[in-house]
Enzyme design. Structure first.
Site, PDB file in Angstrom:
ATOM      1  N   LYS A 146      26.440  -3.341  -0.614  1.00 39.45           N
ATOM      2  CA  LYS A 146      27.912  -3.312  -0.644  1.00 39.45           C
ATOM      3  C   LYS A 146      28.486  -2.584   0.559  1.00 39.45           C
ATOM      4  O   LYS A 146      29.693  -2.450   0.692  1.00 39.45           O
ATOM      5  CB  LYS A 146      28.395  -2.595  -1.921  1.00 39.45           C
ATOM      6  N   ARG A 165      11.396   3.815   3.304  1.00 40.43           N
ATOM      7  CA  ARG A 165      11.016   2.860   4.363  1.00 40.43           C
ATOM      8  C   ARG A 165      12.243   2.027   4.672  1.00 40.43           C
ATOM      9  O   ARG A 165      12.918   1.534   3.763  1.00 40.43           O
ATOM     10  CB  ARG A 165       9.883   1.951   3.890  1.00 40.43           C
ATOM     11  N   ARG A 225       0.813  -1.222   0.000  1.00 35.71           N
ATOM     12  CA  ARG A 225       0.000   0.000   0.000  1.00 35.71           C
ATOM     13  C   ARG A 225       0.845   1.271   0.000  1.00 35.71           C
ATOM     14  O   ARG A 225       0.595   2.200  -0.765  1.00 35.71           O
ATOM     15  CB  ARG A 225      -0.907   0.062   1.242  1.00 35.71           C
ATOM     16  N   THR A 226       1.805   1.313   0.901  1.00 41.66           N
ATOM     17  CA  THR A 226       2.514   2.587   1.080  1.00 41.66           C
ATOM     18  C   THR A 226       3.277   2.949  -0.195  1.00 41.66           C
ATOM     19  O   THR A 226       3.168   4.051  -0.720  1.00 41.66           O
ATOM     20  CB  THR A 226       3.455   2.511   2.296  1.00 41.66           C
ATOM     21  N   HIS A 286       5.429   5.975  11.581  1.00 39.25           N
ATOM     22  CA  HIS A 286       4.895   5.840  10.216  1.00 39.25           C
ATOM     23  C   HIS A 286       3.900   6.992  10.035  1.00 39.25           C
ATOM     24  O   HIS A 286       2.690   6.797   9.997  1.00 39.25           O
ATOM     25  CB  HIS A 286       4.206   4.485  10.083  1.00 39.25           C
TER      26      HIS A 286
END
Ligand code: NCD
Length: 301
Positions: free
Chosen positions: A83, A104, A53-54, A132
């Site tokens: 890396k 995120r 969704r986000t 959030h």
């Protein structure tokens, strides 16, 4: 507003503006009259943790406003972070290619770390078990839309207030409004943290903690969120509680309580609840588009 990092950064007047702008976006979408205010802009979506969704609602929001989107979906495996590149260096690079960065990351404080070096707006799309903020804004929008108010609410939060960033962020926003009362419904091992409860006490917000779903119909809002399996230290503990707290049709039918869930739903809401008029979680996910359109425009125009 430069960065969007935490629910803690907002005052009530900011929220009123965002909610109004989100409503205007919803209206524009339904009339097919969205203005391409982000024409020529590029948004980078960097996801180091899974998302449906986000990420997709941010991308859709950007595209609908005329922006273009670049990014990575499984950043930890596919980017130079694998890396050993630091988040700060990644930010210094990506900001040359994009006008805003949505991120995120599983690490608490990751978005803030990026904001400390960034010359473009950073939008926190979830940092570990911490915050959030854009989710909590769309949660707020959904509550206002359905109940017409954000104060004088009895709100229950289940089921993992210890690890759920969406519970922490939404509760934080709701403390800005008068006379809201919270109940945390959770297994004892997943009680809210002392730090979080201290914040509520300091703000004089009444709260209680329960480990069962009795009196379901006494809440105005039941905000459910799955046990945060990926953040539980103990797998056995997860299995023990997984099926213990589940919203069933028998408790949710015919009551005033609206049911929200940031989703994904795993075990915490029985599928038979989905057809009830007070099950609002799919509408909530749809609202994410309008709120994220409003937020992108706010930081970029
Ligand atoms: C939430 C999250 O990522 O914290 N999902 C979302 O953004 N809608 C909730 C969750 O994963 O449980």
């Amino acid at each position: 507003m430069q960065h969007i990092l935490s629910a803690k950064q907002f005052e009530k007047k900011d929220l009123e503006e965002i909610l109004l702008k989100s409503k205007q976006m919803e209206n524009a979408c339904s009339l097919g009259q969205v203005k391409k205010t982000l024409d020529g802009k590029i948004i980078a979506c960097l996801f180091f943790e899974s998302s449906t969704r986000t990420r997709l609602s941010f991308e859709s929001a950007a595209l609908r406003l005329g922006a273009e989107v670049i990014g990575m979906e499984a950043g930890s495996a596919s980017s130079s972070v694998k890396k050993g590149e630091s988040l700060a260096d990644t930010t210094r690079i990506v900001q040359n290619y994009a006008d805003a960065i949505v991120v995120r990351h599983p690490k608490e404080g990751a978005a803030e770390e990026m904001a400390n070096v960034a010359k473009v707006p950073i939008i926190n799309a979830g940092d570990g078990g911490n915050q959030h903020p854009t989710q909590s804004l769309l949660d707020l929008y959904t509550i206002k839309k359905n109940l017409g108010r954000l104060d004088n609410l009895k709100v229950a939060f289940g089921f993992d207030p210890k690890h759920s960033r969406t519970i922490k962020s939404l509760a934080e926003l709701l403390t800005l409004y008068e006379n809201n009362e919270f109940t945390f419904v959770c297994p004892p091992a997943l009680n809210p943290t002392p730090e979080f409860l201290g914040m509520l006490t300091e703000k004089k917000v009444k709260y209680s903690i329960l480990n069962n779903l009795s009196n379901f119909g006494s809440y105005d809002v039941f905000y459910s969120n799955r046990l945060q399996e990926e953040r539980l230290e103990d797998r056995e503990e997860f299995e023990k509680y997984r099926k213990a707290l589940v919203i069933m049709k028998s408790m949710a039918e015919g009551v005033k309580t609206i049911i929200l869930d940031p989703l994904p739903r795993v075990d915490e809401i029985a599928p038979e609840v989905d057809d009830l008029a007070n099950a609002k979680y799919f509408e909530q996910a749809k609202n994410g588009l309008y709120v994220r359109m409003a937020l992108l425009e706010s930081v970029l125009v």
